[in-house]
Design an enzyme around this catalytic site. Structure first.
Site, PDB file in Angstrom:
ATOM      1  N   SER A 108       0.852  -1.195   0.000  1.00  0.00           N
ATOM      2  CA  SER A 108       0.000   0.000   0.000  1.00  0.00           C
ATOM      3  C   SER A 108       0.886   1.242   0.000  1.00  0.00           C
ATOM      4  O   SER A 108       2.016   1.194   0.521  1.00  0.00           O
ATOM      5  CB  SER A 108      -0.879   0.017   1.262  1.00  0.00           C
ATOM      6  OG  SER A 108      -1.503   1.275   1.420  1.00  0.00           O
ATOM      7  N   TYR A 119      -1.495  -0.970  10.614  1.00  0.00           N
ATOM      8  CA  TYR A 119      -1.474  -1.226   9.159  1.00  0.00           C
ATOM      9  C   TYR A 119      -0.182  -0.773   8.483  1.00  0.00           C
ATOM     10  O   TYR A 119       0.426  -1.537   7.722  1.00  0.00           O
ATOM     11  CB  TYR A 119      -2.669  -0.500   8.545  1.00  0.00           C
ATOM     12  CG  TYR A 119      -2.936  -0.783   7.089  1.00  0.00           C
ATOM     13  CD1 TYR A 119      -3.513  -1.988   6.691  1.00  0.00           C
ATOM     14  CD2 TYR A 119      -2.654   0.165   6.107  1.00  0.00           C
ATOM     15  CE1 TYR A 119      -3.792  -2.234   5.349  1.00  0.00           C
ATOM     16  CE2 TYR A 119      -2.935  -0.080   4.767  1.00  0.00           C
ATOM     17  CZ  TYR A 119      -3.510  -1.278   4.392  1.00  0.00           C
ATOM     18  OH  TYR A 119      -3.795  -1.517   3.069  1.00  0.00           O
TER      19      TYR A 119
HETATM   20  N1  NAP Z   1      -8.903  -0.794  -0.523  1.00  0.00           N
HETATM   21  C1  NAP Z   1      -7.869   0.029  -0.394  1.00  0.00           C
HETATM   22  O1  NAP Z   1      -8.032   1.270  -0.327  1.00  0.00           O
HETATM   23  C2  NAP Z   1      -6.464  -0.497  -0.369  1.00  0.00           C
HETATM   24  C3  NAP Z   1      -5.412   0.428  -0.462  1.00  0.00           C
HETATM   25  C4  NAP Z   1      -4.111  -0.046  -0.418  1.00  0.00           C
HETATM   26  C5  NAP Z   1      -3.855  -1.391  -0.309  1.00  0.00           C
HETATM   27  N2  NAP Z   1      -4.901  -2.261  -0.225  1.00  0.00           N
HETATM   28  C6  NAP Z   1      -4.572  -3.677  -0.076  1.00  0.00           C
HETATM   29  O2  NAP Z   1      -5.192  -4.403  -1.107  1.00  0.00           O
HETATM   30  C7  NAP Z   1      -5.469  -5.736  -0.653  1.00  0.00           C
HETATM   31  C8  NAP Z   1      -6.925  -6.085  -0.938  1.00  0.00           C
HETATM   32  O3  NAP Z   1      -7.728  -5.203  -0.178  1.00  0.00           O
HETATM   33  P1  NAP Z   1      -9.246  -4.876  -0.544  1.00  0.00           P
HETATM   34  O4  NAP Z   1      -9.391  -3.415  -0.471  1.00  0.00           O
HETATM   35  O5  NAP Z   1      -9.673  -5.592  -1.752  1.00  0.00           O
HETATM   36  O6  NAP Z   1      -9.947  -5.442   0.773  1.00  0.00           O
HETATM   37  P2  NAP Z   1     -11.111  -6.510   1.029  1.00  0.00           P
HETATM   38  O7  NAP Z   1     -12.205  -6.343   0.057  1.00  0.00           O
HETATM   39  O8  NAP Z   1     -11.400  -6.402   2.485  1.00  0.00           O
HETATM   40  O9  NAP Z   1     -10.388  -7.891   0.704  1.00  0.00           O
HETATM   41  C9  NAP Z   1      -9.485  -8.496   1.568  1.00  0.00           C
HETATM   42  C10 NAP Z   1      -9.352  -9.941   1.157  1.00  0.00           C
HETATM   43  O10 NAP Z   1      -8.386 -10.568   2.021  1.00  0.00           O
HETATM   44  C11 NAP Z   1      -8.958 -11.780   2.498  1.00  0.00           C
HETATM   45  N3  NAP Z   1      -8.399 -12.118   3.798  1.00  0.00           N
HETATM   46  C12 NAP Z   1      -8.381 -11.368   4.932  1.00  0.00           C
HETATM   47  N4  NAP Z   1      -7.814 -12.042   5.933  1.00  0.00           N
HETATM   48  C13 NAP Z   1      -7.453 -13.254   5.415  1.00  0.00           C
HETATM   49  C14 NAP Z   1      -6.829 -14.410   5.952  1.00  0.00           C
HETATM   50  N5  NAP Z   1      -6.464 -14.459   7.238  1.00  0.00           N
HETATM   51  N6  NAP Z   1      -6.628 -15.475   5.138  1.00  0.00           N
HETATM   52  C15 NAP Z   1      -7.006 -15.427   3.843  1.00  0.00           C
HETATM   53  N7  NAP Z   1      -7.583 -14.362   3.271  1.00  0.00           N
HETATM   54  C16 NAP Z   1      -7.817 -13.296   4.059  1.00  0.00           C
HETATM   55  C17 NAP Z   1     -10.452 -11.522   2.550  1.00  0.00           C
HETATM   56  O11 NAP Z   1     -11.197 -12.724   2.456  1.00  0.00           O
HETATM   57  P3  NAP Z   1     -11.830 -13.555   3.670  1.00  0.00           P
HETATM   58  O12 NAP Z   1     -12.380 -12.580   4.644  1.00  0.00           O
HETATM   59  O13 NAP Z   1     -12.850 -14.388   2.974  1.00  0.00           O
HETATM   60  O14 NAP Z   1     -10.709 -14.371   4.222  1.00  0.00           O
HETATM   61  C18 NAP Z   1     -10.642 -10.723   1.273  1.00  0.00           C
HETATM   62  O15 NAP Z   1     -10.769 -11.602   0.173  1.00  0.00           O
HETATM   63  C19 NAP Z   1      -5.112  -5.761   0.842  1.00  0.00           C
HETATM   64  O16 NAP Z   1      -3.826  -6.306   1.012  1.00  0.00           O
HETATM   65  C20 NAP Z   1      -5.108  -4.287   1.205  1.00  0.00           C
HETATM   66  O17 NAP Z   1      -4.296  -4.001   2.322  1.00  0.00           O
HETATM   67  C21 NAP Z   1      -6.194  -1.868  -0.249  1.00  0.00           C
END
Ligand code: NAP
Length: 266
Positions: free
Chosen positions: A142, A155
């Protein structure tokens, strides 16, 4: 559809965190272009639903904090696909925390997913990729990993660690013909950010984010970071001397410090 993956360098892709948000979009887009996708997350029902909606997606449930489960998931995919061309290690959690509600157990829980979760997948991925002298591992970090930001007590360090790990692995693996990338998104509209009550500048849609990630990986870029405005601001913040950076945090990024509600939270 049969030769739809002709424009992409991968036939098989493993995506963690594929049940929602960016990971789900990536799975849908890659499968639609003819790639065989192994989709990992904890929520089995969501993975099965995804696989039912989009042909070419295999649900491989696992908790990334459990090394044995992740190794078993990797083995299952290797057997089913015969190899993994690209792994997008995207599973992550966001637990907003400041000094007033600092909690060591929650910090460890975030590190377990966002950092140790990467390590658990990378360990089984490396040996077959080195042996084959090919493969691509993408770590989703991120822009929050560039510098310590308000609410990022759990985070931001986990994402800084992910960026550092990607840099180390890139140096070690390129001589073996294995590519490493780090993906640094700004704010993306997903279940992760829907809880945020603060303004999210340059908020992007998840399909836009997924398209940029695929394009960057296709070009073999080391860092894939977007949107440029957020990246430029935070990269500039990264090179500022500490007094100037802390002035920026105090006066522009978080004027007034932590919100009062945060200070009273149990
Ligand atoms: N959205 C943003 O603004 C943003 C910005 C920068 C970086 N990111 C990064 O992008 C990535 C995806 O984020 P997103 O925004 O798409 O969030 P999200 O919709 O909350 O997705 C997170 C995913 O991670 C999975 N997950 C969480 N804990 C887990 C575990 N212990 N084992 C296996 N899977 C797990 C969740 O599935 P389950 O709950 O089914 O396990 C879900 O599929 C993350 O690494 C996040 O930090 C996001």
């Amino acid at each position: 559809m049969a030769n739809a993956a002709a424009d992409l360098p991968w036939k098989t892709v493993w995506i963690t965190g594929a049940s929602t948000g960016i990971g789900r979009e990536l799975a849908v887009m890659l499968a639609a272009r003819g790639v065989r996708v192994a989709a990992t997350a904890r929520n089995v029902a969501k993975l099965v639903d995804l696989a039912g909606q989009v042909p070419g997606i295999m649900p491989v449930p696992a908790d990334v904090t459990n090394a044995d489960e992740v190794a078993a998931a990797h083995a299952r995919i290797m057997t089913a696909f015969g190899g993994i061309d690209l792994a997008i290690l995207n599973a992550g959690v966001w637990d907003p925390m400041g000094a007033s509600d600092f909690n060591a157990a929650r910090v460890a829980a975030t590190m377990a997913v966002n950092y140790a979760g990467l390590a658990n997948a990378i360990e089984p991925l490396i040996p077959p990729m080195i042996a084959a002298r090919r493969g691509h591992i993408a770590l989703v970090a991120s822009v929050a990993g560039y510098r310590g930001l308000p609410k990022g007590a759990a985070y931001a360090p986990s994402k800084a660690a992910a960026i550092s790990l990607a840099e180390v692995l890139h140096g070690d693996l390129e001589r073996h013909g294995v590519k490493v990338s780090v993906v640094n998104p700004g704010f993306v509209e997903t279940p992760m950010t829907v809880v945020n009550e603060f303004p999210m500048p340059y908020l992007m849609k998840p399909d836009d984010a997924a398209r940029r990630i695929i394009r960057g990986l296709q070009k073999g870029k080391f860092e894939i970071a977007f949107p440029w405005q957020m990246v430029a601001m935070l990269k500039l913040a990264r090179v500022l001397p500490y007094p100037a950076y802390f002035w920026l945090v105090r006066n522009i990024i978080a004027p007034g410090g932590e919100p009062a509600a945060e200070k009273t939270r149990e």
